[in-house]
Design an enzyme around this catalytic site. Structure first.
Site, PDB file in Angstrom:
ATOM      1  N   LYS A  22       0.821  -1.212   0.000  1.00  0.00           N
ATOM      2  CA  LYS A  22       0.000   0.000   0.000  1.00  0.00           C
ATOM      3  C   LYS A  22       0.855   1.263   0.000  1.00  0.00           C
ATOM      4  O   LYS A  22       0.633   2.182  -0.794  1.00  0.00           O
ATOM      5  CB  LYS A  22      -0.914  -0.006   1.222  1.00  0.00           C
ATOM      6  CG  LYS A  22      -1.667   1.305   1.433  1.00  0.00           C
ATOM      7  CD  LYS A  22      -2.129   1.479   2.855  1.00  0.00           C
ATOM      8  CE  LYS A  22      -2.582   2.914   3.074  1.00  0.00           C
ATOM      9  NZ  LYS A  22      -2.880   3.213   4.474  1.00  0.00           N
ATOM     10  N   ASN A  23       1.847   1.327   0.887  1.00  0.00           N
ATOM     11  CA  ASN A  23       2.622   2.561   1.042  1.00  0.00           C
ATOM     12  C   ASN A  23       3.452   2.873  -0.206  1.00  0.00           C
ATOM     13  O   ASN A  23       3.651   4.043  -0.552  1.00  0.00           O
ATOM     14  CB  ASN A  23       3.517   2.474   2.276  1.00  0.00           C
ATOM     15  CG  ASN A  23       2.716   2.514   3.568  1.00  0.00           C
ATOM     16  OD1 ASN A  23       1.567   2.961   3.583  1.00  0.00           O
ATOM     17  ND2 ASN A  23       3.293   2.034   4.646  1.00  0.00           N
ATOM     18  N   ARG A  97      -5.082  10.378   3.196  1.00  0.00           N
ATOM     19  CA  ARG A  97      -3.770  10.838   3.633  1.00  0.00           C
ATOM     20  C   ARG A  97      -2.770  10.875   2.473  1.00  0.00           C
ATOM     21  O   ARG A  97      -1.947  11.781   2.374  1.00  0.00           O
ATOM     22  CB  ARG A  97      -3.249   9.905   4.727  1.00  0.00           C
ATOM     23  CG  ARG A  97      -1.871  10.264   5.271  1.00  0.00           C
ATOM     24  CD  ARG A  97      -1.926  11.457   6.177  1.00  0.00           C
ATOM     25  NE  ARG A  97      -0.601  11.906   6.586  1.00  0.00           N
ATOM     26  CZ  ARG A  97      -0.369  12.956   7.348  1.00  0.00           C
ATOM     27  NH1 ARG A  97      -1.376  13.667   7.794  1.00  0.00           N
ATOM     28  NH2 ARG A  97       0.862  13.306   7.675  1.00  0.00           N
ATOM     29  N   ASP A 121      -5.383   7.803   9.244  1.00  0.00           N
ATOM     30  CA  ASP A 121      -5.554   7.208  10.560  1.00  0.00           C
ATOM     31  C   ASP A 121      -5.502   8.258  11.658  1.00  0.00           C
ATOM     32  O   ASP A 121      -4.751   9.225  11.586  1.00  0.00           O
ATOM     33  CB  ASP A 121      -4.444   6.182  10.837  1.00  0.00           C
ATOM     34  CG  ASP A 121      -4.610   4.925  10.002  1.00  0.00           C
ATOM     35  OD1 ASP A 121      -5.761   4.589   9.696  1.00  0.00           O
ATOM     36  OD2 ASP A 121      -3.601   4.293   9.675  1.00  0.00           O
ATOM     37  N   ASP A 320       4.502   0.623  11.590  1.00  0.00           N
ATOM     38  CA  ASP A 320       3.259  -0.064  11.229  1.00  0.00           C
ATOM     39  C   ASP A 320       3.211  -1.500  11.747  1.00  0.00           C
ATOM     40  O   ASP A 320       2.142  -2.110  11.769  1.00  0.00           O
ATOM     41  CB  ASP A 320       3.089  -0.078   9.704  1.00  0.00           C
ATOM     42  CG  ASP A 320       2.726   1.290   9.146  1.00  0.00           C
ATOM     43  OD1 ASP A 320       2.339   2.165   9.942  1.00  0.00           O
ATOM     44  OD2 ASP A 320       2.824   1.488   7.925  1.00  0.00           O
ATOM     45  N   MET A 342       6.875   7.156  17.244  1.00  0.00           N
ATOM     46  CA  MET A 342       6.436   8.137  16.255  1.00  0.00           C
ATOM     47  C   MET A 342       5.045   8.709  16.527  1.00  0.00           C
ATOM     48  O   MET A 342       4.799   9.887  16.298  1.00  0.00           O
ATOM     49  CB  MET A 342       6.477   7.521  14.855  1.00  0.00           C
ATOM     50  CG  MET A 342       7.874   7.258  14.349  1.00  0.00           C
ATOM     51  SD  MET A 342       7.897   6.693  12.638  1.00  0.00           S
ATOM     52  CE  MET A 342       7.230   8.126  11.780  1.00  0.00           C
TER      53      MET A 342
END
Length: 437
Positions: A22-23, A97, A121, A320, A342
């Protein structure tokens, strides 16, 4: 709001192939705006965030053609810049996002962009300073439009290469700056750049399109601006976060599964980190085999102190994955400290795991101590609400291993990052039922 009903206690068995990352896909899709020529992207995951970005690109004027279930072509030869000023664009972009990464390509190629405050998120403060400062150093100007609550970005004097030292190794920030710089005049030097495999993939794709980027794979990138870019074909890597999620599921449910075509050499320290949780991982060429586990014991450090898992920029552990590591540790033997550096809201889902019987102490918004007692402290089913993608998959893993039936609400969050997760896991023996409103 859709819901999963999960009957726990059923082991999995068989083979599963991770979806495309996805990223990486979010970056690559935005990069298609850099050229008027056709770009083919393969292995795209069929998930909500990706489908929403594809729809947004189409609304902007990109010609989108679906070639197969996971392969699309994109041609941005007739972009409607005026559409960026419409309330419809602002609403759609604000809900996604990944829309922040359209700024770099649009400013690079057209000299202007509009950016509403992006969504995503709810995991704590996610600032955009790294994006904005880097793009400003290349010559762009930012103006906040109070009426539309959006940023107008323009480059009235064009873009020029610059030296910059990023204040954080932001993955999306680095990607955005790279895409802004590839057609800027002169040389751009980016120090403290993110160097994740997905950034490397973006750079390699841009080089095939005609960009000149050196230092790929390091935190020091040098970009020589070019006049234009051409089309190409690009294949998305497997999603390492989904690979980690499946490893966690196998361990928690005592299952024997094989993950196919994982691009093992791109997984970094993640397999070794799972091994430190006591999980046996067997590499078979480019596959990962997880044997059935009766139990697993967390290692300690060499001096006997408690193991700590903390997120860090690549090649460190991805933030993640920490939600998965946390839930897997609840059924291990031994103790571990999870340090989420983070995001200050990502560990708040642990109260639901505590309701299920997990022994967790939330020390503060960033740290949780997990005291595992193996199978002697089995989780029990409960009702939960998924606050974000990664907490949602952790809840699903917990529910699959628990005694009894669990209900997970707001599973649209899980769908944003995991393709048909219920159907794919049910084919391995899970019992997950989806109820849609």
């Amino acid at each position: 709001m859709s819901t999963f009903i999960v009957e726990g206690g059923h082991p999995l068995h068989g083979n599963i192939t991770p979806q495309g990352a996805k990223n990486e896909a979010l970056q690559i899709l935005c990069a298609t705006l850099l050229t008027p020529e056709k770009v083919v992207v393969e292995n795209l995951p069929d998930i909500l965030d990706i489908n929403n970005l594809i729809a947004l690109l189409s609304d902007m004027g990109v010609k989108v053609e679906k070639q197969s279930a996971h392969s699309y072509s994109f041609q941005a030869d007739n972009i409607d810049i005026e559409y960026l000023k419409t309330p419809e664009f602002l609403r759609k972009a604000a809900s996604l996002r990944g829309s922040v990464m359209i700024v770099g390509p649009l400013v690079s190629r057209f000299g202007q962009a509009i950016l509403p405050k992006p969504g995503g998120d709810k995991i704590g403060r996610r600032r955009l300073d790294t994006h904005f400062i880097g793009i400003q150093k290349l010559g762009a100007q930012f103006e906040y439009l109070t009426t539309s609550k959006a940023y107008s970005i323009t480059a009235p004097n064009g873009l020029s290469g610059s030296y910059m030292l990023l204040d954080e190794a932001s993955v999306t920030g680095t990607a955005n700056i790279i895409m802004t710089a590839v057609m800027a005049h002169g040389t751009t030097t980016i120090y403290n750049a993110a160097c994740e495999p997905y950034i490397q993939q973006l750079c390699k794709m841009l080089c095939r399109m005609g960009a000149k980027i050196s230092g790929i794979g390091s935190n020091l990138l040098t970009i020589e601006g070019v006049e234009s870019l051409c089309g190409t074909t690009h294949r998305i890597l497997p999603d390492m976060i989904e690979v980690g999620s499946f490893i966690g599921m196998a361990a928690m449910t005592g299952s024997e599964i094989t993950l196919k075509n994982v691009c093992y050499d791109e997984l970094g320290i993640m397999p070794d980190a799972f091994k430190r949780l006591g999980i046996e991982i067997v590499r078979q060429n480019d596959d990962i085999h997880i044997p059935a586990h009766d139990g697993y014991t967390i290692e300690t450090f060499m001096d006997g102190s408690i193991m700590t898992f903390a997120d860090a920029p690549w090649p460190g552990l991805s933030p993640d994955l920490l939600s998965v590591f946390l839930v897997v540790a609840t059924q291990a033997t031994g103790s571990v400290l999870i340090h989420q550096k983070m995001f200050e809201s990502r560990l708040f889902f642990v109260d639901k795991l505590i309701d299920m019987g997990a022994r967790i102490i939330l020390c503060d918004p960033h740290r949780a101590a997990v005291i595992g007692s193996g199978r002697l402290n089995s989780l029990r089913g409960t009702t939960m609400v998924s606050p974000d993608i990664r907490a949602g998959i952790a809840m699903l893993i917990a529910a699959m291993s628990a005694q009894g039936v669990s209900q997970i609400q707001n599973i649209d969050q899980i769908d944003r990052g995991y393709e048909n997760i219920d159907k794919r896991l049910n084919s391995l023996g899970a019992r997950i039922t989806r109820y849609s409103d």
